[in-house]
Design an enzyme around this catalytic site. Structure first.
Site, PDB file in Angstrom:
ATOM      1  N   TRP A   1       0.841  -1.190   0.000  1.00 44.56           N
ATOM      2  CA  TRP A   1       0.000   0.000   0.000  1.00 44.56           C
ATOM      3  C   TRP A   1       0.881   1.247   0.000  1.00 44.56           C
ATOM      4  CZ3 TRP A   1      -5.125   1.339  -0.243  1.00 44.56           C
ATOM      5  CH2 TRP A   1      -5.432   2.664   0.099  1.00 44.56           C
ATOM      6  N   MET A   2       0.460   2.299  -0.744  1.00 42.30           N
ATOM      7  CA  MET A   2       1.120   3.604  -0.717  1.00 42.30           C
ATOM      8  C   MET A   2       0.056   4.680  -0.883  1.00 42.30           C
ATOM      9  SD  MET A   2       4.106   5.212  -3.181  1.00 42.30           S
ATOM     10  CE  MET A   2       3.099   5.006  -4.654  1.00 42.30           C
ATOM     11  N   ASN A   3       0.239   5.816  -0.183  1.00 38.14           N
ATOM     12  CA  ASN A   3      -0.597   6.974  -0.480  1.00 38.14           C
ATOM     13  C   ASN A   3       0.235   8.258  -0.498  1.00 38.14           C
ATOM     14  OD1 ASN A   3      -1.320   5.862   2.369  1.00 38.14           O
ATOM     15  ND2 ASN A   3      -1.864   8.011   2.611  1.00 38.14           N
ATOM     16  N   ASP A   4       0.032   9.211   0.405  1.00 34.62           N
ATOM     17  CA  ASP A   4       0.597  10.549   0.280  1.00 34.62           C
ATOM     18  C   ASP A   4       2.110  10.558   0.061  1.00 34.62           C
ATOM     19  OD1 ASP A   4      -1.915  10.603   1.415  1.00 34.62           O
ATOM     20  OD2 ASP A   4      -1.408  12.065   2.958  1.00 34.62           O
TER      21      ASP A   4
ATOM     22  N   GLU B   1      -6.204  19.168   4.795  1.00 32.25           N
ATOM     23  CA  GLU B   1      -5.141  18.180   4.903  1.00 32.25           C
ATOM     24  C   GLU B   1      -3.972  18.628   4.043  1.00 32.25           C
ATOM     25  OE1 GLU B   1      -6.836  13.862   5.558  1.00 32.25           O
ATOM     26  OE2 GLU B   1      -7.670  14.689   3.707  1.00 32.25           O
TER      27      GLU B   1
ATOM     28  N   ARG C   1      -2.954  18.021  11.479  1.00 36.47           N
ATOM     29  CA  ARG C   1      -1.881  17.159  10.984  1.00 36.47           C
ATOM     30  C   ARG C   1      -1.279  17.703   9.688  1.00 36.47           C
ATOM     31  NH1 ARG C   1      -6.703  14.264  10.009  1.00 36.47           N
ATOM     32  NH2 ARG C   1      -7.153  13.893   7.791  1.00 36.47           N
ATOM     33  N   ASP C   2      -0.208  17.044   9.248  1.00 32.12           N
ATOM     34  CA  ASP C   2       0.403  17.246   7.931  1.00 32.12           C
ATOM     35  C   ASP C   2       1.170  18.568   7.867  1.00 32.12           C
ATOM     36  OD1 ASP C   2      -1.082  14.945   7.458  1.00 32.12           O
ATOM     37  OD2 ASP C   2      -2.662  16.003   6.373  1.00 32.12           O
TER      38      ASP C   2
ATOM     39  N   GLN D   1       3.693   7.644   2.360  1.00 33.67           N
ATOM     40  CA  GLN D   1       2.910   6.808   3.252  1.00 33.67           C
ATOM     41  C   GLN D   1       2.935   5.372   2.733  1.00 33.67           C
ATOM     42  OE1 GLN D   1       0.525   8.205   6.195  1.00 33.67           O
ATOM     43  NE2 GLN D   1       2.622   8.932   6.012  1.00 33.67           N
TER      44      GLN D   1
END
Length: 596
Positions: free
Chosen positions: A60-63, A229, A179-180, A81
């Site tokens: 899995w990968m996101n941001d 975000e 966050r972020d 991520q």
């Protein structure tokens, strides 16, 4: 120790006339040629992109997180991520094309980040070592933390140490939840400034040593919106224009303005955050992050391109991987200085297979017809130029198309309505050019007007000595009924539409893929409101279609999952409303950046 020192210093193919079989059940022969989605051999997955970034081992990968250019070792770093619960994956490159996968930069191994190491940024300190610092959030949305490189002399910066004083910002000491973290920047007073996303926008903090932080206020003081975000804040290199960006409501919005460094105030000059024409990308693109590349004085954008089919983020069933990053893009301003432009990096040209190059020119496609191109592939780069004044329809480049027309993904631009068209109407007077012509189609006269900078209106008259006369006018005369005439007013417009349509992208009815048409707005420069030519720059990568329109004025990214093994054709197509003229089309097959 070094840490103590740091602290001290601180386009898919569609066939004309789509047959009814497009939605037919998958045949046995189709099954025999398609990869098994339950197979553990994910490297043979035909939907696995080959030149977009995807981590190895697949997971899995996101941001995108903490991208930065390291001027000491002259390397680019991309973190992201990775896995569930979230960690920070890490890769390094010398050109942002080919990547070396490194061990996980930050695991969820501390009491404050057990639920996941969430998104953040990288900042280069102004100490002699130009030390990079990672600032990041955690899954509970109530703490911001830091990490430092374990060995600054390591060219890859492989290992990272979380600051022993984490968290450096916490709701327990009065900070708002959120966050972020953004990349930090310095004020004239010497304070470091950094923001993170909250339900009121981007909250700003300051620090003298990068360790102890005090709340300043909202960066978006005149633009209150909902939860932000992955906020971002940066200047466009070489200009006084600043960009404030927020990921919200599933999309990445931007707004432009100026920044008063003394008062620490951002003063917006464009529409407020949430304007549907102020998007980094009109398609599937989210949680983006930019960084400044000091080696070439440019701002680079990365964005998460999620799947458009269901994948379990924990078990990864049924494909064994999920998501990709966009191609890295350089962010600039348009000629007016009022909108963002995006440019594909020149470094990517190294992937072009020179022997596969194909080009055609001056192709006019009849209404509701198609012209196939002599090229095939699932990894392609296509640069097409469309003559907007000679086209009167939606103009399509169909990619990832099957030879039988059952599957195709359409990329296109709307090239019509370049002014009014009035039958049985004369506009006498104002002529600066009258030409006797052999044609009987008044739209040809309309196109002559659009191609002439001095033309404001036109009239086509059916009369001898030839078929008729085309009259170009320098003003707009009054209208008179006349059954022998067709007239129109040139109406320069400020935008048109670009789209990706996956409605017919796959005959697979069981994978839950999105089958929709996504449309975005191409806003023209005020100095050139009705351009005669419009370019489309298209990248096709297995299951990713990424397009740049009108020199990067609009960008759109979609995911598409063709099922048939022969879905690798390309064709040009015109809609039913009129013909399309493609001035040039160039195509390259692109090589993979992976060895597995």
């Amino acid at each position: 120790t070094m840490l103590a020192t740091l602290i001290g210093i601180v386009v898919v193919l569609g066939c004309q006339g789509i047959p009814a079989s497009a939605a037919a059940a998958v045949s046995e022969s189709d099954h025999q040629h398609h990869n098994d989605p339950t197979s553990t051999d994910t490297t043979s997955d035909v939907h696995l992109p080959q030149f977009h970034f995807i981590p190895r081992p697949l997971n899995w990968m996101n941001d995108p997180n903490g991208p930065f250019y390291d001027p000491v070792h002259q390397r680019y770093h991309l973190m992201y991520q990775y896995k569930t619960p979230r960690t920070w994956g890490h890769a390094v490159s010398t050109d942002m094309v080919y990547w070396t996968m490194l061990p996980i930069a930050m695991n969820n191994d501390e009491w404050y980040d057990k639920g996941g190491v969430f998104s953040g940024s990288a900042t280069l300190l102004d100490d002699p070592q130009q030390t990079p610092v990672l600032s990041y959030a955690v899954s509970t949305n109530d703490m911001q933390c830091l990490a430092f490189p374990a060995n600054r002399s390591d060219p890859n910066l492989t290992d990272w140490i979380k600051y022993e004083g984490n968290p450096v910002i916490s709701t327990k000491t009065g900070a708002p939840p959120g966050r972020d973290d953004t990349t930090a920047w310095k004020s004239p007073s010497g304070d470091w400034l950094m923001a993170y996303g909250t339900n009121q926008g981007a909250v700003l903090f300051k620090s003298q040593n990068f360790l102890n932080w005090t709340k300043v206020g909202l960066l978006n003081k005149d633009d209150p919106t909902g939860m932000w975000e992955c906020p971002d804040f940066y200047p466009i290199p070489g200009t006084a224009t600043y960009v404030l960006k927020a990921s919200t409501e599933g999309r990445d919005f931007w707004t432009l303005g100026t920044y008063d460094k003394k008062s620490i105030e951002f003063n917006r000059s464009s529409s407020e955050m949430g304007d549907a024409t102020q998007l980094y990308d009109y398609g599937k693109f989210y949680a983006s992050k930019t960084f400044y590349d000091s080696s070439q004085n440019r701002q680079i954008l990365w964005g998460w391109v999620p799947e458009e089919r269901p994948v379990n983020p924990t078990t990864l069933v049924p494909y064994g991987w999920a998501s990709t990053q966009s191609l890295p893009r350089e962010i600039t301003l348009n000629a007016d200085g009022t909108r963002l432009r995006y440019r594909v990096l020149d470094e990517l040209k190294v992937l072009r297979n020179a022997s596969s190059y194909m080009t055609v020119s001056d192709i006019t496609v009849a209404p509701d017809a198609a012209v196939p191109l002599n090229v095939r592939g699932r990894q392609l780069e296509i640069i097409a130029t469309i003559n907007m004044t000679a086209s009167a329809s939606d103009c399509y480049l169909d990619v990832l198309s099957s030879s039988d027309g059952r599957e195709f993904t359409s990329v296109g631009i709307t090239a019509e309505n370049y002014g009014s068209y009035m039958e049985n109407t004369d506009m006498p007077g104002g002529d600066f050019n009258v030409t006797n012509v052999n044609y009987t189609d008044p739209r040809i006269c309309q196109k002559e007007c659009m191609a002439h900078s001095n033309c404001s209106a036109w009239t086509y008259v059916t009369r001898p000595p030839l078929a008729g006369a085309c009259c170009l006018k320098g003003n707009v005369p009054a209208l008179n009924p006349n059954p022998t005439c067709t007239s129109g007013v040139r109406s320069p417009f400020t935008s048109t539409s670009v789209f990706i349509d996956t409605t017919n992208s796959s005959i697979n009815t069981t994978d839950g893929h999105a089958a929709t048409r996504t449309t975005g707005q191409v806003v023209f420069d005020t100095s050139n409101p009705s351009p005669a030519l419009l370019d489309l720059h298209i990248f096709v990568d297995a299951s990713v279609v990424e397009i740049y329109a009108y020199n990067g004025a609009a960008v759109m990214t979609r995911r598409t999952y063709p099922y048939l093994p022969q879905s690798d054709h390309v064709q040009l197509r015109a809609g039913q409303a009129g013909e399309c003229t493609f001035t040039t089309v160039e195509v390259w097959q692109l090589n993979s950046i992976y060895t597995d």
